[in-house]
Scaffold this motif. Structure first.
Motif, short mmCIF file in Angstrom:
data_model
loop_
_atom_site.label_atom_id
_atom_site.label_comp_id
_atom_site.label_asym_id
_atom_site.label_seq_id
_atom_site.Cartn_x
_atom_site.Cartn_y
_atom_site.Cartn_z
N GLN A 73 21.33 6.30 26.37
CA GLN A 73 22.47 6.22 27.28
C GLN A 73 22.60 4.84 27.92
OE1 GLN A 73 21.42 9.78 29.45
NE2 GLN A 73 23.26 10.81 28.68
N SER A 74 21.51 4.13 28.09
CA SER A 74 21.60 2.79 28.66
C SER A 74 22.22 1.81 27.65
CB SER A 74 20.24 2.29 29.11
OG SER A 74 19.41 2.00 28.01
N HIS A 75 22.05 2.09 26.37
CA HIS A 75 22.58 1.22 25.30
C HIS A 75 23.98 1.64 24.87
CE1 HIS A 75 21.86 -1.83 22.24
NE2 HIS A 75 22.41 -1.03 21.35
N ILE A 76 24.26 2.96 24.97
CA ILE A 76 25.57 3.50 24.60
C ILE A 76 26.04 4.31 25.81
CG2 ILE A 76 26.86 4.83 22.88
CD1 ILE A 76 24.36 4.61 21.05
N PRO A 77 26.63 3.64 26.80
CA PRO A 77 26.91 4.25 28.10
C PRO A 77 27.74 5.53 28.09
CG PRO A 77 27.20 1.89 28.24
CD PRO A 77 27.00 2.22 26.79
N ASP A 78 28.68 5.67 27.15
CA ASP A 78 29.51 6.88 27.14
C ASP A 78 28.89 8.03 26.35
OD1 ASP A 78 29.90 5.94 24.49
OD2 ASP A 78 31.90 6.86 24.43
N ALA A 79 27.69 7.84 25.84
CA ALA A 79 27.08 8.83 24.96
C ALA A 79 26.68 10.10 25.69
CB ALA A 79 25.85 8.23 24.28
N GLN A 80 26.93 11.21 25.01
CA GLN A 80 26.38 12.50 25.42
C GLN A 80 25.17 12.70 24.52
OE1 GLN A 80 29.41 15.46 24.91
NE2 GLN A 80 30.87 14.36 26.18
N VAL A 81 23.99 12.82 25.12
CA VAL A 81 22.76 12.82 24.35
C VAL A 81 21.96 14.09 24.62
CG1 VAL A 81 20.62 11.56 23.88
CG2 VAL A 81 22.67 10.30 24.55
N VAL B 133 23.70 12.80 19.29
CA VAL B 133 24.38 11.79 20.09
C VAL B 133 25.87 11.83 19.77
CG1 VAL B 133 24.46 9.35 20.72
CG2 VAL B 133 22.30 10.35 19.92
N ILE B 134 26.67 12.01 20.81
CA ILE B 134 28.13 12.03 20.66
C ILE B 134 28.68 10.85 21.45
CG2 ILE B 134 30.24 13.35 21.09
CD1 ILE B 134 28.39 15.88 21.08
N SER B 135 29.45 10.00 20.77
CA SER B 135 29.99 8.82 21.44
C SER B 135 31.23 8.31 20.72
CB SER B 135 28.95 7.70 21.48
OG SER B 135 29.52 6.52 21.98
N ALA B 136 32.19 7.84 21.50
CA ALA B 136 33.36 7.18 20.93
C ALA B 136 32.98 5.86 20.27
CB ALA B 136 34.40 6.95 22.02
N ALA B 137 31.83 5.32 20.63
CA ALA B 137 31.36 4.06 20.03
C ALA B 137 31.12 4.20 18.53
CB ALA B 137 30.08 3.59 20.72
N PHE B 138 30.98 5.43 18.04
CA PHE B 138 30.75 5.66 16.61
C PHE B 138 32.04 5.68 15.80
CE2 PHE B 138 26.95 8.28 18.21
CZ PHE B 138 26.11 7.18 18.19
N GLU B 139 33.18 5.65 16.46
CA GLU B 139 34.47 5.70 15.78
C GLU B 139 34.58 4.56 14.78
OE1 GLU B 139 37.62 7.68 14.80
OE2 GLU B 139 36.70 8.25 16.71
N GLY B 140 34.89 4.91 13.54
CA GLY B 140 35.06 3.91 12.49
C GLY B 140 33.78 3.42 11.85
N ARG C 172 21.54 12.81 14.66
CA ARG C 172 22.85 13.34 14.32
C ARG C 172 23.83 12.65 15.26
NH1 ARG C 172 19.29 17.38 13.69
NH2 ARG C 172 19.39 18.05 15.85
N ALA C 173 24.63 11.73 14.71
CA ALA C 173 25.53 10.90 15.51
C ALA C 173 26.97 11.23 15.13
CB ALA C 173 25.24 9.43 15.27
N LYS C 174 27.74 11.66 16.13
CA LYS C 174 29.13 12.07 15.88
C LYS C 174 30.05 11.48 16.93
CE LYS C 174 27.79 16.48 13.89
NZ LYS C 174 28.00 17.92 13.91
N THR C 175 31.33 11.38 16.57
CA THR C 175 32.34 11.03 17.55
C THR C 175 32.77 12.30 18.26
OG1 THR C 175 34.21 11.38 16.07
CG2 THR C 175 33.19 9.18 16.03
N PRO C 176 33.40 12.18 19.43
CA PRO C 176 33.89 13.38 20.11
C PRO C 176 34.83 14.21 19.24
CG PRO C 176 33.91 11.51 21.62
CD PRO C 176 33.57 10.98 20.25
N ALA C 177 35.67 13.56 18.44
CA ALA C 177 36.60 14.28 17.57
C ALA C 177 35.88 15.10 16.50
CB ALA C 177 37.56 13.29 16.92
N GLU C 178 34.71 14.66 16.09
CA GLU C 178 33.96 15.36 15.05
C GLU C 178 33.23 16.59 15.57
OE1 GLU C 178 32.97 11.56 12.16
OE2 GLU C 178 31.61 12.00 13.81
#
Length: 78
Positions: A13-21, A34-41, A70-76
């Motif tokens: 979370q410190s590295h990917i602030p918006d992450a739900q972990v 880990v769910i984060s918009a940072a993974f988009e694209g 397991r890393a996903k975007t919120p949309a996924e």
């Protein structure tokens, strides 16, 4: 010496602030959801590299030995 599940989550979370972990583990082997918009694209490899970058210090020090990601975007997740 191992790191706690909460410690692993805090590092991500410190590295990917918006992450739900969500972390599960036994002090040796961990699983990270880990769910984060940072993974988009980003492809799976790039997503994992982003998570590993957050945990590099724990990995190199030997505190974290094995990690399944397991890393996903919120949309996924919907």
């Amino acid at each position: 010496m191992s790191i706690s599940n909460d410690g692993v989550a805090a590092m991500i979370q410190s590295h990917i602030p918006d992450a739900q972990v969500s972390i599960s583990g036994d002090g040796y082997k961990y699983e990270a959801d880990v769910i984060s918009a940072a993974f988009e694209g980003l492809n799976t490899l790039k997503r994992h590299q982003l998570v590993y970058a957050a945990l590099n210090a724990a990995i190199t020090s030997g505190q974290l030995h094995a990690l399944t990601i397991r890393a996903k975007t919120p949309a996924e997740t919907s």
